[in-house]
Design an enzyme around this catalytic site. Structure first.
Site, PDB file in Angstrom:
ATOM      1  N   TYR A   1     -10.554   2.530   6.074  1.00 37.32           N
ATOM      2  CA  TYR A   1      -9.581   2.147   5.045  1.00 37.32           C
ATOM      3  C   TYR A   1     -10.210   1.194   4.036  1.00 37.32           C
ATOM      4  CZ  TYR A   1      -4.901   1.133   3.312  1.00 37.32           C
ATOM      5  OH  TYR A   1      -3.786   1.026   2.535  1.00 37.32           O
ATOM      6  N   SER A   2     -10.115   1.538   2.753  1.00 37.97           N
ATOM      7  CA  SER A   2     -10.693   0.696   1.701  1.00 37.97           C
ATOM      8  C   SER A   2      -9.849   0.787   0.439  1.00 37.97           C
ATOM      9  CB  SER A   2     -12.130   1.130   1.389  1.00 37.97           C
ATOM     10  OG  SER A   2     -12.642   0.413   0.286  1.00 37.97           O
ATOM     11  N   ASN A   3      -9.374  -0.352  -0.037  1.00 43.54           N
ATOM     12  CA  ASN A   3      -8.600  -0.378  -1.277  1.00 43.54           C
ATOM     13  C   ASN A   3      -9.433   0.059  -2.479  1.00 43.54           C
ATOM     14  OD1 ASN A   3      -6.093  -1.379  -0.240  1.00 43.54           O
ATOM     15  ND2 ASN A   3      -7.059  -3.370   0.016  1.00 43.54           N
TER      16      ASN A   3
ATOM     17  N   SER B   1       0.780  -1.238   0.000  1.00 40.76           N
ATOM     18  CA  SER B   1       0.000   0.000   0.000  1.00 40.76           C
ATOM     19  C   SER B   1       0.810   1.285   0.000  1.00 40.76           C
ATOM     20  CB  SER B   1      -0.975   0.000   1.168  1.00 40.76           C
ATOM     21  OG  SER B   1      -2.043  -0.864   0.871  1.00 40.76           O
TER      22      SER B   1
ATOM     23  N   GLY C   1       3.277  -0.627   3.733  1.00 42.33           N
ATOM     24  CA  GLY C   1       2.536  -1.556   2.906  1.00 42.33           C
ATOM     25  C   GLY C   1       2.660  -2.995   3.348  1.00 42.33           C
TER      26      GLY C   1
END
Length: 394
Positions: A203-205, A110, A349
């Site tokens: 938090y969201s991809n 990330s 990440g």
């Protein structure tokens, strides 16, 4: 260059101005979301010189290599004057016993989000994207679902993780294969919104896959192309690249990445895996020193105009539950208080086989640590964070 046990010192006067959820793959591979991104704290002191006695950074790295820990670890530390020291410990390949390559390439997960955010903000500075424009302005009709409407979600909310969009990584199922970005969005849109846009932080991809699609729509070119020309080539990141579609390898010198499928299980090589499920949220491959250079150049104004850098760092929101005490999330950039005073800025990440922690300070210090297993608990993450803290606080 001065070499010591497990470390190399280079001197240069130049300054470089969802929570996680494991999903068993078809081959029994545990795939974890591209993003737990807690970051180690950076301090006010550069790492001690080799003549000053035992190197505490090297000691900290060596302590990470334990029966229940990563097989290999590597780090890069840069002081205010641009002097860089690279460290290694453990084994880079359990099958052959090969050493961990100095400053080897790893999947940086990330941290990719910070690169994506920079490209978006560069386009904001060029007048091609408006931060407070709705997603539908650029991706008309794409974002629709239960409680989800792209006419109500802004670009800013994507970058700041306040859109309320569900995290597709939580629903990937048991497939380990190549995913197209639109497939990832479709997976997310099968689930209802987590909350109304702008009312909470989570938090969201999914947010960053949409941001990447907006970049492609506005520029007419691939996200990989835009990252390469706008960031990677611009600041000379010689070991950073966005893997091509279908490329499951890690090119160049790199330690193997490993997976432990259960507590006490032997580590299994998971280096080669299709990274497309991370895309704009987690697909990049890089080195610790390149990640340090990226965050140092970003904070130094080398990647964004002042107005856009201020947007990236301004109006941060509490993100303690994801990033630890005192952490705040801006636009793809996380701040966290240092135990020795001040703040550091970075992202960090997590990706199957690897975990990276680090960040940079405004006065030119930077540190990044990578381990060759994805960390599964707070205690393990805390030990890695502690090495980064030692690197620049101790």
């Amino acid at each position: 260059m001065r070499e010591q046990a497990g470390q190399t010192v280079r001197t240069s006067g130049r300054r470089w101005g969802g929570r996680r959820r494991a999903v068993l793959g078809a081959a029994g591979v545990a795939v974890v979301t591209a993003g737990v991104i807690t970051i180690g704290a950076l301090g006010q002191q550069p790492a001690a010189s080799p003549a000053a006695g035992p190197d505490t950074v090297q000691q900290g790295l060596s302590a990470l290599v334990r029966p229940d820990g990563p097989p290999g670890v590597l780090a890069s530390v840069k002081d205010r004057e641009g002097n860089t020291r690279n460290y290694t410990a453990g084994v880079g390949d359990l099958a052959t016993g090969a050493k961990v390559p100095e400053d080897g390439r790893v999947r940086i997960g990330s941290n990719t989000k910070a690169f994506t955010a920079v490209v978006v903000l560069q386009l904001v500075g060029e007048g091609k994207i408006a931060l407070d424009a709705k997603v539908d302005t650029y991706l008309r009709g794409l974002v629709r679902g239960e409680g989800i409407d792209g006419r109500r979600i802004t670009v800013r909310q994507l970058l700041q993780q306040t859109s309320g969009l569900p995290n597709y990584s939580n629903y990937l199922g048991e497939e380990v294969r190549r995913f197209a970005p639109r497939e990832l969005i479709d997976i997310a849109l099968k689930h209802k919104a987590d909350f109304a846009p702008g009312t909470k932080w989570a938090y969201s991809n999914t947010n960053y896959v949409l941001a990447g699609l907006i970049v492609e729509k506005v520029t007419g070119r691939s996200l990989a192309h835009e990252m390469d020309r706008r960031i990677i080539k611009r600041i000379g990141l010689r070991h950073t690249y966005f893997p091509a579609p279908g490329d499951a390898t890690v090119r160049g010198p790199h330690p193997k990445g490993y997976l432990r499928e259960s507590a006490g299980a032997p580590p299994r090589d998971i280096t080669e895996i299709d990274p497309s499920w991370g895309w704009a949220a987690g697909q990049l491959i890089s080195t610790n020193s390149d990640v340090n250079r990226f965050f140092s150049e970003l904070l130094g104004g080398g990647l964004l105009p002042p107005a856009q850098l201020a947007e990236m760092r301004g109006s941060t929101l509490p993100a303690d539950k994801t990033f630890g005490p005192g952490a705040r999330y801006g636009l793809g950039l996380v701040s966290k208080p240092l135990p020795c005073g001040g703040l550091y800025w970075g992202h960090g990440g997590s990706f199957p086989g690897y975990e990276t922690r680090g960040g940079a300070t405004e006065d030119g210090r930077a540190a990044n640590v990578a381990v060759t297993v994805q960390l599964a608990d707070e205690a393990a993450r805390g030990r890695v964070d502690g090495v980064v803290t030692t690197a620049l606080c101790g």
